[in-house]
Design an enzyme around this catalytic site. Sequence first.
Site, PDB file in Angstrom:
ATOM      1  CD  GLU A 124      46.296  41.010  40.831  1.00  0.00           C
ATOM      2  OE1 GLU A 124      46.145  39.882  41.179  1.00  0.00           O
ATOM      3  OE2 GLU A 124      46.497  42.129  41.738  1.00  0.00           O
ATOM      4  CD  GLU A 128      47.303  47.163  45.080  1.00  0.00           C
ATOM      5  OE1 GLU A 128      46.264  46.552  45.727  1.00  0.00           O
ATOM      6  OE2 GLU A 128      48.401  46.362  45.041  1.00  0.00           O
TER       7      GLU A 128
END
Length: 284
Positions: A124, A128
């Site tokens: 990943e 964010e």
Amino acid sequence: MPKKEFIGLLGALAFAARFVNGQLEPDCNPLHAECPAKKAWPGDNYYIDFTKEAGPPENWIIADDEGVKFTSKGAGFTYGKKGDAPTMWTDFYMLGGRYDVEMQVAPGQGVISSSVLWSDTQDEIDWEFSGNQHGEEPFPPPDGKWLVETNVFAQGRMWDGAAKYQKDAYKPTTQFHTYSVEWDEDHMSWYVDNKVVRTVEASNTPSGFLFPQSPMKLQLGVWGGGDPANSYWTIQWAGGEIDMKGAPYTMYVRSVNITNKYPACQYRYKDRVRTTSRAKTDSC
Ligand SMILES: *[C@@H]1O[C@H](CO)[C@@H](O)[C@H](O)[C@H]1NC(C)=O
């Protein structure tokens, strides 16, 4: 904040992200099972302008579709009530390239906007954003000071994250900016408006970790990091408990432009036990 402690916070978040947003569990993890081949992208570019879409576009899969709307500002992802996690991801995977996502972060204490690459083996590469702050008091942060989260996971294990970003009049919740990730077998770089904010070379992979190396899809969405049901540290990381007074909170994505380094028809994992080589690329 001491780095060690910060990693602790991110660890808590990682758990919460999986808990809150079940989509981060793959349907079939090739490290543990035989999985079907995954669709790739045969061209060297993929571009979409969401302001021109009236409904769910081709090549995207939507979860919680009530929360995803196509508007003149682009694809809107709305946190309107506890538990909302509107999310949309590409139905194709890529093994390297550059992803430019033009977006406006959702405002709102404790609300997390995200644009992440992730794979079936749980590699990943993240962007964010908290709607109000980024891990530090006071809430909200002084004008122009934002900490953008750039977490990396390899096979479900988190490395570290966070890159400071400061720019005059940078107002991510009221302006569109382009957040990019460039990733291949040699490096990962994160850019804000074409300015690099963090680079990791594969040769500097922390010991005990792997460099992300499996085909990724791009996933966009909003989730409630500050949901009171989450752990204390996750809530702090997210900027505090979600304040519903200002809801609904919406993140907008205007466009996505992907440069595909390895055009292919599909990707197949060669074997289950292999942990270090890249997935096989099938040509068309
Ligand atoms: C997409 O990105 C590529 C590579 O940076 C660039 O050449 C192209 O102009 C971009 N396309 C659009 C429509 O912005």
